[in-house]
Scaffold this active site. Structure first.
Site, PDB file in Angstrom:
ATOM      1  N   PRO A  10       0.800  -1.227   0.000  1.00  0.00           N
ATOM      2  CA  PRO A  10       0.000   0.000   0.000  1.00  0.00           C
ATOM      3  C   PRO A  10       0.835   1.282   0.000  1.00  0.00           C
ATOM      4  CG  PRO A  10      -0.085  -1.058   2.146  1.00  0.00           C
ATOM      5  CD  PRO A  10       0.570  -2.029   1.209  1.00  0.00           C
ATOM      6  N   ASN A  11       0.304   2.251  -0.721  1.00  0.00           N
ATOM      7  CA  ASN A  11       0.849   3.616  -0.820  1.00  0.00           C
ATOM      8  C   ASN A  11       2.112   3.718  -1.665  1.00  0.00           C
ATOM      9  OD1 ASN A  11      -1.153   4.847   0.932  1.00  0.00           O
ATOM     10  ND2 ASN A  11      -0.158   3.732   2.602  1.00  0.00           N
ATOM     11  N   TYR A  23      11.415   8.885   0.830  1.00  0.00           N
ATOM     12  CA  TYR A  23      11.353   7.845  -0.212  1.00  0.00           C
ATOM     13  C   TYR A  23      12.000   8.253  -1.544  1.00  0.00           C
ATOM     14  CZ  TYR A  23       8.097   5.742   3.087  1.00  0.00           C
ATOM     15  OH  TYR A  23       7.533   5.202   4.220  1.00  0.00           O
ATOM     16  N   ASN A  74       8.134  -5.717  -1.116  1.00  0.00           N
ATOM     17  CA  ASN A  74       8.068  -4.537  -0.261  1.00  0.00           C
ATOM     18  C   ASN A  74       6.600  -4.438   0.147  1.00  0.00           C
ATOM     19  OD1 ASN A  74       8.020  -2.129   1.055  1.00  0.00           O
ATOM     20  ND2 ASN A  74       9.028  -0.942  -0.555  1.00  0.00           N
ATOM     21  N   ILE A 101      12.527   0.847   0.809  1.00  0.00           N
ATOM     22  CA  ILE A 101      13.253   2.020   0.293  1.00  0.00           C
ATOM     23  C   ILE A 101      13.956   2.730   1.449  1.00  0.00           C
ATOM     24  CG2 ILE A 101      12.937   4.269  -0.818  1.00  0.00           C
ATOM     25  CD1 ILE A 101      10.497   2.891  -2.280  1.00  0.00           C
ATOM     26  N   SER A 102      13.204   2.972   2.526  1.00  0.00           N
ATOM     27  CA  SER A 102      13.774   3.571   3.739  1.00  0.00           C
ATOM     28  C   SER A 102      14.273   2.436   4.642  1.00  0.00           C
ATOM     29  CB  SER A 102      12.705   4.395   4.467  1.00  0.00           C
ATOM     30  OG  SER A 102      11.701   3.534   4.981  1.00  0.00           O
ATOM     31  N   ARG A 107      13.325   4.197  12.076  1.00  0.00           N
ATOM     32  CA  ARG A 107      12.194   5.136  12.093  1.00  0.00           C
ATOM     33  C   ARG A 107      11.314   4.881  13.327  1.00  0.00           C
ATOM     34  NH1 ARG A 107       9.568   4.961   6.327  1.00  0.00           N
ATOM     35  NH2 ARG A 107       8.415   6.713   7.257  1.00  0.00           N
ATOM     36  N   ARG A 111       7.458   0.670  13.276  1.00  0.00           N
ATOM     37  CA  ARG A 111       8.004   0.085  12.039  1.00  0.00           C
ATOM     38  C   ARG A 111       9.136  -0.912  12.321  1.00  0.00           C
ATOM     39  NH1 ARG A 111       5.836   3.493   7.989  1.00  0.00           N
ATOM     40  NH2 ARG A 111       5.486   5.559   8.855  1.00  0.00           N
TER      41      ARG A 111
HETATM   42  C1  DQA Z   1       8.475   1.078   3.355  1.00  0.00           C
HETATM   43  C2  DQA Z   1       8.651   1.272   4.865  1.00  0.00           C
HETATM   44  C3  DQA Z   1       7.339   1.016   5.597  1.00  0.00           C
HETATM   45  O1  DQA Z   1       7.517   1.228   6.987  1.00  0.00           O
HETATM   46  C4  DQA Z   1       6.283   1.994   5.106  1.00  0.00           C
HETATM   47  O2  DQA Z   1       5.035   1.717   5.718  1.00  0.00           O
HETATM   48  C5  DQA Z   1       6.151   2.022   3.632  1.00  0.00           C
HETATM   49  C6  DQA Z   1       7.353   1.943   2.808  1.00  0.00           C
HETATM   50  C7  DQA Z   1       9.763   1.412   2.577  1.00  0.00           C
HETATM   51  O3  DQA Z   1       9.851   0.992   1.430  1.00  0.00           O
HETATM   52  O4  DQA Z   1      10.631   2.119   3.090  1.00  0.00           O
HETATM   53  O5  DQA Z   1       5.068   2.213   3.096  1.00  0.00           O
HETATM   54  O6  DQA Z   1       8.180  -0.293   3.118  1.00  0.00           O
END
Ligand code: DQA
Length: 150
Positions: A10-11, A23, A74, A101-102, A107, A111
């Site tokens: 998602p997102n 990102y 991911n 990516i992060s 963080r 997470r």
């Molecule tokens: C993510 C890190 C996750 O914590 C976050 O919810 C994301 C992106 C990353 O690619 O850094 O949506 O997976």
């Protein structure tokens, strides 16, 4: 020909617009193009998908069972919440590479837990979009090791 499934949660379809300070400025489509370009050098076939729905990701993982040789995932926020994705991945007998990516571990505390990490051959985090290419290299190396030992 080795077939690889890359799943995005998602997102991630909002990359480019979404928190670029975390990102970066590449869109998911840019990352897909980088990956396709990279696999042409690695002699792998790639299927690159994204969904905002947990159940869709679960179904795609099921479809990997006899269709793909390896999976890169991911799972975005579902990484930290989804036992359903964990259970689906557990069914697979193909190598799994987790990519972010992060670096979620540096963080917010929510997470820091990954339900995918215990099943992953390797976790690549904090390398930006380039992490996807490192994940492809890691998967290729893992598959070579498995093939040699068979
Ligand atoms: C993510 C890190 C996750 O914590 C976050 O919810 C994301 C992106 C990353 O690619 O850094 O949506 O997976």
């Amino acid at each position: 020909m080795i077939k690889i499934l890359i799943l995005n949660g998602p997102n991630l379809n909002m990359l480019g617009l979404r928190e670029p300070e975390i990102y970066g400025d590449k869109t998911l489509d840019d990352i897909k193009k980088l990956c396709l370009n990279h696999v042409s050098e690695l002699e792998m076939k790639l299927d690159f998908r994204q969904s905002n729905y947990e159940g869709k990701l679960v179904e795609w993982i099921h479809s990997a069972y006899d269709e793909f040789n390896g999976i890169i995932i991911n799972a975005a926020a579902y990484t930290h919440t989804s036992i359903a994705i964990h259970d689906a991945l557990k069914l697979l007998d193909i190598p799994i590479i987790e990519v972010h990516i992060s670096d979620p571990k540096t963080r917010e505390v929510f997470r820091h837990t990954s339900y995918i990490e215990p099943l992953a051959h390797k976790v690549i985090a904090g390398q930006g979009a380039h992490g996807y290419l490192l994940a492809l290299d890691a998967l290729k190396d893992t598959l070579n090791i498995i093939n040699k030992s068979e």
